[in-house]
Design an enzyme around this catalytic site. Sequence first.
Site, mmCIF file in Angstrom:
data_model
loop_
_atom_site.group_PDB
_atom_site.id
_atom_site.type_symbol
_atom_site.label_atom_id
_atom_site.label_comp_id
_atom_site.label_asym_id
_atom_site.label_seq_id
_atom_site.Cartn_x
_atom_site.Cartn_y
_atom_site.Cartn_z
ATOM 1 N N ASN A 1 0.779 -1.349 -0.062
ATOM 2 C CA ASN A 1 -0.004 -0.041 0.046
ATOM 3 C C ASN A 1 0.845 1.315 0.111
ATOM 4 O OD1 ASN A 1 0.699 0.514 2.616
ATOM 5 N ND2 ASN A 1 -1.047 -0.762 3.618
ATOM 6 N N ASN B 1 -4.784 -8.827 9.651
ATOM 7 C CA ASN B 1 -3.529 -8.469 8.891
ATOM 8 C C ASN B 1 -3.049 -7.141 9.258
ATOM 9 O OD1 ASN B 1 -4.697 -6.451 6.566
ATOM 10 N ND2 ASN B 1 -6.106 -7.886 6.915
ATOM 11 N N LYS C 1 -0.339 -1.366 32.982
ATOM 12 C CA LYS C 1 -0.567 0.224 32.902
ATOM 13 C C LYS C 1 -1.345 0.505 31.943
ATOM 14 C CE LYS C 1 2.831 2.929 34.305
ATOM 15 N NZ LYS C 1 4.122 3.624 34.188
ATOM 16 N N TYR D 1 -4.169 -2.698 -4.603
ATOM 17 C CA TYR D 1 -2.828 -2.819 -4.043
ATOM 18 C C TYR D 1 -1.942 -2.533 -5.209
ATOM 19 C CZ TYR D 1 -4.322 -4.668 0.517
ATOM 20 O OH TYR D 1 -4.969 -4.847 1.647
ATOM 21 N N LYS E 1 -12.785 -1.461 -3.086
ATOM 22 C CA LYS E 1 -11.787 -0.520 -2.413
ATOM 23 C C LYS E 1 -10.387 -0.699 -3.171
ATOM 24 C CE LYS E 1 -10.008 -0.513 1.995
ATOM 25 N NZ LYS E 1 -10.236 -0.811 3.421
ATOM 26 N N MET E 2 -9.785 0.324 -3.364
ATOM 27 C CA MET E 2 -8.587 0.402 -3.728
ATOM 28 C C MET E 2 -7.375 1.450 -2.945
ATOM 29 S SD MET E 2 -8.951 2.980 -6.952
ATOM 30 C CE MET E 2 -7.352 3.066 -7.459
ATOM 31 N N LYS E 3 -6.121 1.266 -3.083
ATOM 32 C CA LYS E 3 -5.104 2.067 -2.515
ATOM 33 C C LYS E 3 -4.545 3.226 -3.344
ATOM 34 C CE LYS E 3 -4.903 -1.082 0.876
ATOM 35 N NZ LYS E 3 -5.491 -0.918 2.063
ATOM 36 N N ASP F 1 -8.193 4.255 -0.204
ATOM 37 C CA ASP F 1 -7.461 4.004 0.912
ATOM 38 C C ASP F 1 -5.966 4.509 1.188
ATOM 39 O OD1 ASP F 1 -6.530 3.238 3.524
ATOM 40 O OD2 ASP F 1 -6.876 0.977 3.346
ATOM 41 N N ASN G 1 -3.962 4.629 3.868
ATOM 42 C CA ASN G 1 -3.258 3.901 4.735
ATOM 43 C C ASN G 1 -2.409 4.904 5.840
ATOM 44 O OD1 ASN G 1 -3.230 1.505 2.693
ATOM 45 N ND2 ASN G 1 -3.623 0.897 4.822
ATOM 46 N N GLU H 1 -10.284 7.145 2.852
ATOM 47 C CA GLU H 1 -9.946 6.305 4.137
ATOM 48 C C GLU H 1 -8.665 6.682 4.876
ATOM 49 O OE1 GLU H 1 -9.327 1.651 5.490
ATOM 50 O OE2 GLU H 1 -10.871 2.201 3.841
ATOM 51 N N GLU I 1 -8.956 1.926 11.820
ATOM 52 C CA GLU I 1 -8.380 0.721 11.889
ATOM 53 C C GLU I 1 -6.923 0.522 12.652
ATOM 54 O OE1 GLU I 1 -5.724 -0.717 8.072
ATOM 55 O OE2 GLU I 1 -7.640 0.359 7.497
ATOM 56 N N ASP J 1 -10.957 -2.329 14.436
ATOM 57 C CA ASP J 1 -11.038 -3.803 14.164
ATOM 58 C C ASP J 1 -10.787 -4.640 15.554
ATOM 59 O OD1 ASP J 1 -9.920 -6.557 13.817
ATOM 60 O OD2 ASP J 1 -8.810 -5.879 12.117
ATOM 61 N N HIS K 1 -12.218 -3.095 10.150
ATOM 62 C CA HIS K 1 -11.249 -3.484 9.308
ATOM 63 C C HIS K 1 -11.034 -5.278 9.729
ATOM 64 C CE1 HIS K 1 -6.826 -4.613 9.485
ATOM 65 N NE2 HIS K 1 -6.685 -4.001 8.219
ATOM 66 N N GLU L 1 -15.187 -5.563 5.980
ATOM 67 C CA GLU L 1 -14.308 -5.731 5.026
ATOM 68 C C GLU L 1 -14.306 -7.051 4.575
ATOM 69 O OE1 GLU L 1 -10.212 -3.427 3.957
ATOM 70 O OE2 GLU L 1 -10.448 -4.181 5.897
ATOM 71 N N SER L 2 -13.743 -7.213 3.375
ATOM 72 C CA SER L 2 -13.502 -8.481 2.804
ATOM 73 C C SER L 2 -12.289 -8.549 1.818
ATOM 74 C CB SER L 2 -14.453 -9.057 1.987
ATOM 75 O OG SER L 2 -14.209 -10.233 1.280
ATOM 76 N N TYR L 3 -11.278 -9.356 2.235
ATOM 77 C CA TYR L 3 -10.031 -9.429 1.194
ATOM 78 C C TYR L 3 -10.108 -10.885 0.302
ATOM 79 C CZ TYR L 3 -7.902 -5.853 4.098
ATOM 80 O OH TYR L 3 -7.503 -4.869 4.786
#
Length: 388
Positions: A19, A53, A99, A154, A180-182, A212, A214, A238, A264, A291, A321, A340-342
Amino acid sequence: MRIVSAHVGTIPISSSMRNAYIDFSRMDCTILALVSDVVVDGRPLVGYGFNSNGRYNATAILNERMLPRLREAAPEDLLDENGELSPARAWDVMMRNEKPGGHGERSVAVGVVDMALHDLAAKAAGVPLYRWISDHYGDGDPDGDVFVYAAGGYYAPGKTLEDLQDEMRGFLDAGYEVVKMKIGGADLSEDLRRIEAVIDVLGGDGSRLMVDVNGKFDLRTALEYGRAIDRYGLFWYEEVGDPLDYALNATLSEDYRNPIATGENLFSLQDARNLIRYGGMRPDRDFVQVDPALSYGLTEYRRVLDMLARHGWSSRRCIPHGGHQFSLHIAAALKLGGNESYPGEFQPTGGFADEAVVTRGRVAPGDLPGIGLEGKAKFYEVLRGLHG
């Protein structure tokens, strides 16, 4: 119920793609099997967990801190008032002597165990996890299926615009309606060509495309891209800047009229609350992507949802995510906006059950007890290898 043994491993989920910020050539994942003393059909019930991931394994933290605390706890410390396994009470045990603050890889380790505990609790009840969650934490009337989008686009060596378009056509052929694309891994002019190529595949409908970043952009670049893509009317823009740069996100939200999505890489209630307080997020259009598997598990994610509700947010504005079976169950049970789905990526952990079918952009979590990872044959083979 008592947990009699815990088995931890680390497996690769690597890929040649990248990405705008990282590549995935060394991406790996922690997997966990919790074996109980409950026997069904001659075999002990086992709860399975893994991390999403984007974050590397948390195996050392599990082995050195979280699992020893569970092993040393009195059995009743892990049970609720009905004598049933309580992921929430186990969560408290794991976090003893920790902590506040520092929500990094620790949250990943706890999330792995929390997932396995919820898997085990639902299996003990003999029901799919989404029904268990709905009955214990929700309104008892879960969604039957969930909106899912296909995440891809990607950057990869030698990948052309035609390759990108073919990838997106494959998602549509598989039943997805939103993709979705990067962006941010090339210059603006090239990314605009990539965006327009995908919109062409979508019949000219930019509202079916998410982009996205990132977390790559500084404020100047975030605003420059935002003004350039505004005309497309995208589904969302995103994680535009660093996830903890709430001022950047707030300034962007004043300048960019269409939906923004982020979260995410926020791993706690406190960080999510700061996003809502200071990040300029708009509950009428924006999306929160925390996530559950990376952010201390479903136990903490429920606190995030409660916080959002107090600030006037609908659970339908939450689309986690991760792209896996655990968050799919959570989305159905707690009536989130989707998941989401990959397709085909981050194997063997990513994706849904082998028999899951995406129809008009929606998929059902399935009826196997627990999370149903037994329905992912290649992944289940790996999980079974943890404990024999």
